[in-house]
Design a protein around this motif. Structure first.
Motif, PDB file in Angstrom:
ATOM      1  N   ASN A 160       0.804  -1.275   0.087  1.00 30.45           N
ATOM      2  CA  ASN A 160      -0.006  -0.072  -0.065  1.00 30.45           C
ATOM      3  C   ASN A 160       0.837   1.093  -0.218  1.00 30.45           C
ATOM      4  N   ASP A 171       1.587   4.399  -2.743  1.00 30.56           N
ATOM      5  CA  ASP A 171       1.366   5.794  -2.613  1.00 30.56           C
ATOM      6  C   ASP A 171       2.449   6.416  -3.069  1.00 30.56           C
ATOM      7  N   PHE A 172       3.773   5.871  -2.852  1.00 29.40           N
ATOM      8  CA  PHE A 172       5.138   6.417  -3.555  1.00 29.40           C
ATOM      9  C   PHE A 172       4.928   6.316  -4.740  1.00 29.40           C
ATOM     10  N   ARG A 184       2.531   6.530  -7.055  1.00 29.49           N
ATOM     11  CA  ARG A 184       1.646   7.276  -7.680  1.00 29.49           C
ATOM     12  C   ARG A 184       2.389   8.596  -7.846  1.00 29.49           C
ATOM     13  N   GLN A 185       3.219   9.021  -6.753  1.00 31.97           N
ATOM     14  CA  GLN A 185       3.902  10.512  -6.804  1.00 31.97           C
ATOM     15  C   GLN A 185       5.008  10.724  -7.870  1.00 31.97           C
ATOM     16  N   VAL A 219       6.056  10.819 -11.168  1.00 30.86           N
ATOM     17  CA  VAL A 219       5.267  11.122 -12.355  1.00 30.86           C
ATOM     18  C   VAL A 219       6.048  11.086 -13.489  1.00 30.86           C
TER      19      VAL A 219
END
Lengths: 436, 709
Positions: A359, A363-364, A366-367, A369
């Motif tokens: 999880n 989260d990481f 997703r950042q 980019v």
């Protein structure tokens, strides 16, 4: 579902609070000797310093800096009259300047003097409270109702305005910027009054100045440091770690007598050259303290010892990340209890941890980019140094700063600074086969 | 059962995680970040968990972020007031935040986008969020969540959990409401006014503090600071000698503790200089100001706001000494530095512009002063709004300019505006209000509206006496002004004691050697002169002149005035031979100091012309009268009492030469002006009318004579 077990996990979840410990009872309940040497060093320096000494304290995000400073405040109380406050509670921080920091000190000290029943000279009150005619009228009419003490009145009213109203801050800035020496004179007089009354010199500790963006920090600590340091009392200032890497800021601090800032670094489990060595033994002392934190917040039997150790190592040495991972594990356990109500003995074990880590990894992920960020991460992983972007059009410093801010890159201290990738992000990189 | 795909399973699981997290954190702040890329799905999810929780007696509240003021803290606080369940702590509650995912990331006319403002507020007001004791679910889009993590890292660091829900249909939400721009309202500074007594520091109490501290902790660094404050306290109360002692002590301690080269030492030097300045000890002030400036430059560099202040101080000093040419570059330098350091749109910059305008005003460069005054006023209005004391001050200054230019009709409404504004902002009982009333009175006096002026002067005086005490330089000024009024009205008997009172007060407060004392002596001499008490006037004139020359140097406009006055005395006594060189000296000096185009130069020309006229030297008088008239018309416009005077004087000259045809139109114009500007009862009007009548009589006699031949 085992309701009792659920309640235990819920309690553990609550105790794994991400916010700094500021309540005395929380500190008592959860305190570990983490960062003790740093605190002791700072304490010794304060005690040994000249009477108007100034001190700088820098800490990494999530390390427990605020908790530490609160402890320092408690420790210094026998010999000092301590005024501890967070600038974030008082002023909206995009607009923090040296002027309103000094103003905040004056405001807090006035409030304290009132609490001590000191008869404060009228002109001091007028300077600190009376410069804005609307607020003054407001404060006057509120105290006329007689319900709240004057102190509660003005402090709340003023901090509300300082935080909410840019116009108020601008007016403050303009009112006091040209008579800083007058304001500082009032601070000194308030300090004198407090010292006379309590027979202890004043020590001011200002937290959360380390949260300021670098341009603001430079304006304050580089360009206006003399004004900031001009009150004749001991003050502990916080500062972002990135600022003490700035030679001009450090130069400015040094010229004002701050020989070295006190750094509360990220904890290390491994030495720099051993950091990716799977065989290496983690530094026992650090490991121990982190395990103690888990012990205090998670009841016995709810967590497998090896998993506790795993969680610790996955934190990269950042206290808040330890808490975050553990908390995520609790959430997973609670979900588990719900999904499989018949299952007994849910504990935080390897399986739970795996899901929790996944999880957090997402989260990481997703950042992240841009591919440049990945490249930067790989570079940091391999070199242990601050990243330089291969792509010249990118602003490498801000990309690197992004990674630091989000704790995807962690900063460690030997004599120099070195860097490593957050363990969870490392597994992400491994998953994407960017590193082996 | 159809096998749900991975996505759905993950979404489901995340929903469970979210619910479990909420249920574990009732009564405690927990920041839960929910991320969804599809608003319809988002709403569905919200309905789902709220249904589940409501069934368990949880209070579910929606809070929408206010787009015009995107602050989580604000929005929560507003809601708390409205939702009683959130206030009470025994019922479990959950707050869902909406609208954060609708914030625009584009900057329109504002310096920051709505998103940026939201992130800033999250980052910087997060400490205050800790007062909210319930779990909060914040809905974001993936892009916004990433941006948030970057721009509000400390808030992000506090996230209690992240829950991603994905149903990739195109994001359909289009915010349609128009953005409201928040008005930028920067309030400004409060200008240095005479402090009201209750704002003043009590020096006795402060001295006691110093004594106590000395006993407890003799080498405390606080002592130097306290002595400095003590100096300030004495200075406010016009206790200058005590102030000097305190300032010197502070300076000594600072040098001892910090060495000679420390900003606090520069401050001490500056304070001492400021004291000397107030005392009129200009010669002693100047080196200290310069020393402070140099030291500040060395220690803080050339580009520091303190440098601008230092330059401004030196400029003020030069200005007070009449060294206008020296003052100008200093003012300009200060202004430039402030523009560089603070940008063009800063109240300090506006005030610097105002100071430069004031200088030009004093130099009689009215044409240059006016646009600067207006610029300063406009800028202050923009930055501070219409209702600010600094704006009132600016309006006052512009009015003062118009007054100097004789534009009485334009000055009056501005004076009234300034007065009203000050009264509204500061109340009826404030030194600025007294100042305003005083200025209005001055205007009326110049217009000959003595009846209106007198009560105002008295009001200003009374107010100053009440607010500042009997022993204050402003009170002396007010007494002086009232005396001037009485003198203008010919009420010499009432004027004399007031002049003496003002003089005595000034000597007491400022010492014997202060420019204001010299002025007072001069005024008393003027009175005696008007009363024909020449023998008493002469020594006073000489005393005033000497003092001014010593304090201000030989080259000061006030010295020129003094010379002029003495010359006028001799003229009145018929001592033309002694008067002439003094008049010439005065004229020359004024032309050098003020340039050729200054009203005072016109006055000087007029006086010299008057001397020549009295000596029958009409040929020499005429060009000077003409020059004075032209100058006055140019500088002051056609509608100024002084222009009327000049018209009258030239007409008189022509009349005396029998040039009635040339005199008559001038008299006519002069009379019209004086009647309009000063009123029919004004002594000047009466004089003009009388002389006009004589002229007309002369004309008709002449014509009669001519006729009879």
């Amino acid at each position: 579902m085992d309701q009792e077990l659920l309640k235990k996990f819920q309690q553990a979840y609550q105790d794994l609070d991400l916010f700094p410990l500021v309540e005395t009872e929380d500190i008592e309940k959860f305190r570990v000797d983490y960062g003790l040497e740093v605190m002791v060093r700072l304490k010794r320096e304060v005690e040994a310093s000249v009477k108007n000494g100034k001190f700088i304290f820098a800490g990494h995000r999530g390390c427990g800096k605020s908790t530490l400073l609160k402890r320092l405040a408690l420790d210094m109380a026998p010999n000092h009259h301590v005024v501890f406050f967070s600038i974030a509670n008082l002023i909206e921080m995009t607009g923090v300047t040296h002027t309103n920091i000094l103003y905040a000190i004056a405001l807090l000290m006035l409030s304290r003097a009132k609490k001590l029943n000191i008869d404060v000279a009228k002109d001091i009150e007028n300077t600190v409270l009376g410069w804005d005619t609307t607020t003054h009228k407001q404060v006057a009419s509120e105290s006329a109702t007689g319900e709240l003490t004057v102190e509660a009145d003005f402090l709340n009213v003023f901090s509300a305005k300082l935080q909410q109203e840019k116009s108020f801050r601008d007016e403050l800035e303009i009112t006091f910027a040209k008579k800083i020496s007058d304001l500082v004179g009032k601070i000194d007089r308030l300090a004198t009054a407090i010292q006379i009354k309590t027979k202890k010199p004043v020590l001011v500790i200002i937290d959360d100045l380390d949260k300021l963006d670098l341009p603001l920090v430079e304006a304050i600590y580089r360009n206006n440091i003399k004004a900031l340091f001009s009150p004749q009392i001991r003050i502990v200032f916080t500062i972002p770690v990135s600022a003490i890497q700035e030679p001009q800021v450090m130069g400015s601090l040094t010229s004002e007598g701050v020989v070295r800032p006190h750094l509360f670094p990220v904890a290390k489990f491994f030495k720099k050259d051993e950091r990716h060595n799977p065989e290496a033994e983690p530094i026992a002392k650090t490991l121990d303290i982190f395990l103690q934190v888990l012990e205090k917040r998670i009841p016995d039997g709810l967590i497998a010892p090896e998993t506790a150790r795993e969680i610790t190592l996955k934190s990269g040495g950042v206290m808040r990340e330890l808490v975050r991972i553990a908390r995520e594990c609790c959430t997973e356990c609670m979900v588990q209890l719900e999904i499989e109500p018949d299952r007994q003995a849910v504990t935080i074990d390897r399986n739970i941890l795996t899901i929790a880590l996944r999880n957090l990894r997402n989260d990481f992920a997703r950042q992240l980019v841009s591919s440049n960020l990945y490249n930067l991460l790989v570079q940091v992983y391999e070199t242990g140094e601050a990243g330089d972007s291969p792509d010249e059009t990118e602003d490498s410093s801000s990309d690197f700063v992004k990674l630091l801010h989000s704790l995807m890159v962690l900063e460690y201290v030997n004599d120099a600074l070195w860097y490593d990738v957050h363990p969870i992000v490392t597994s992400l990189l491994k998953q994407k086969q960017l590193i082996s | 059962m159809i096998a749900a795909d991975d996505n759905t399973i993950q979404n489901q699981r995340n929903l469970r995680r979210l619910v479990m997290s909420v249920q574990a954190s009732y009564g405690k702040l927990n920041l839960l970040i929910a991320i969804c890329d599809n608003w319809k799905y988002r709403d569905e999810l919200i309905r789902d968990y709220e249904a589940e929780l409501t069934a368990k007696d949880v209070c579910c509240v929606h809070v929408r972020i206010d787009r015009s003021q995107p602050s989580l803290k604000q929005s929560l606080q507003t809601s708390i007031e409205q939702v009683t369940e959130l206030k009470s702590s025994h019922r479990s509650a959950l707050v869902t935040i909406l609208g954060a995912d609708e914030l625009l990331g584009i900057r329109l006319n504002e310096p920051k986008s709505a998103q940026e403002r939201f992130f800033f507020s999250l980052q910087w007001t997060r400490e205050a969020l800790r007062e909210f004791q319930f779990p909060i679910v914040i809905w974001l889009t993936p892009a916004i969540a990433t941006a948030l993590a970057q721009q509000a890292p400390d808030f992000w660091s506090w996230r209690g959990g992240v829950f991603e829900f994905s149903q990739p249909i195109a994001w359909a939400f289009r915010p349609e409401r128009s953005l409201e721009m928040s008005p930028t309202q920067i309030e400004g500074d409060i200008d240095e006014e005479d402090k009201q007594p209750q704002e003043q520091t009590d020096p006795i109490a402060l001295q006691q503090q110093i004594d106590l501290l000395l006993a407890q902790d003799p080498d405390s660094p606080l002592l130097a600071s306290l002595y400095n404050s003590l100096g300030d306290a004495h200075k406010e109360r016009i206790q200058y000698s005590d102030a000097e002692v305190a300032y010197l002590q502070a300076l000594k301690l600072r040098k001892q503790q910090l060495g000679d080269r420390h900003p606090d030492v520069a401050t001490s030097l500056n304070n001492l200089a400021g004291l000397y300045y107030s005392q009129g000890r200009y010669a002693e002030a100047e080196p200290l100001y310069k020393q402070a400036l140099l030291l500040t430059q060395e220690l803080l560099g050339d580009r520091h706001p303190n440098i601008a202040s230092s330059l401004n101080n030196l400029a003020e000093l030069s200005r007070s000494q009449g060294r206008y040419a020296e003052a100008e570059p200093l003012y300009k330098q200060a202004l430039l530095l402030r523009q560089e350091l603070l940008g063009d749109r800063h109240p300090f910059v506006a005030l610097s512009i105002n100071n430069l305008a004031l200088l030009y005003h004093l130099q009689g460069r009215y044409a240059e002063a006016e646009p600067l005054y207006k610029q300063s006023l406009l800028l202050l209005q923009e930055l501070l709004g219409d209702r600010h004391p600094s704006v009132a001050l600016s309006i006052n200054n512009l009015a003062l300019l118009y007054y100097s230019q004789g534009r009485y009709a334009e000055a009056e409404p501005l004076y009234q505006q300034a007065l009203l504004l000050w009264q509204e902002l500061l109340g009826d009982r404030h030194p600025s209000v007294a100042l305003s009333i005083n200025n209005l009175a001055l205007l009326y006096k110049s217009q000959g509206r003595y009846a209106e002026a007198e009560p105002l002067y008295q009001q200003a005086l009374l107010l100053r006496q009440e607010l500042l005490g009997e022993k204050h330089p402003s009170v002396a000024t007010s007494i002086n002004n009232l005396a001037l009024l009485y003198k203008s009205q010919g009420r010499y008997a009432e004027a004399e004691p007031l002049y003496k009172q003002a003089l005595l007060l000034r000597q007491e407060l400022l010492g014997d050697r202060h420019p204001d004392v010299a002025t007072s002596i001069n005024n008393l001499a003027l009175l005696y002169s008007s009363q024909g008490r020449y023998a008493e006037a002469e020594p006073l004139y000489k005393q005033a002149l000497l003092l001014m020359q010593e304090l201000l140097g030989d080259r000061h406009p006030d010295v020129a005035s003094s010379l002029n006055n003495l010359a006028a005395l001799y003229y009145s006594q018929g001592r033309y031979a002694e008067a002439e060189p003094l008049y010439k000296q005065a004229l020359l000096l004024m032309q050098e100091l003020l340039g050729d185009r200054h009203p005072d130069v016109a006055t000087s020309l007029n006086n010299l012309a008057g001397l020549y006229y009295s000596q029958g030297r009409y040929a020499e008088a005429e060009p000077l009268y003409k020059q004075a008239l032209l100058l006055r018309q140019e500088l002051l416009g056609d509608r100024h009492p002084d222009v009327a005077t000049s018209l009258n004087n030239l007409a008189l000259l022509y009349s005396s030469q029998g040039r009635y045809a040339e005199a008559e139109p001038l008299y006519k114009q002069a009379l019209l002006l004086t009647e309009e500007l000063l009123g029919v009862a004004h002594p000047n009007t009466i004089t003009v009318r009388g002389q006009y009548a004589q002229c007309l009589k002369g004309m008709s006699t002449r014509s009669k004579q001519t006729f009879s031949i």
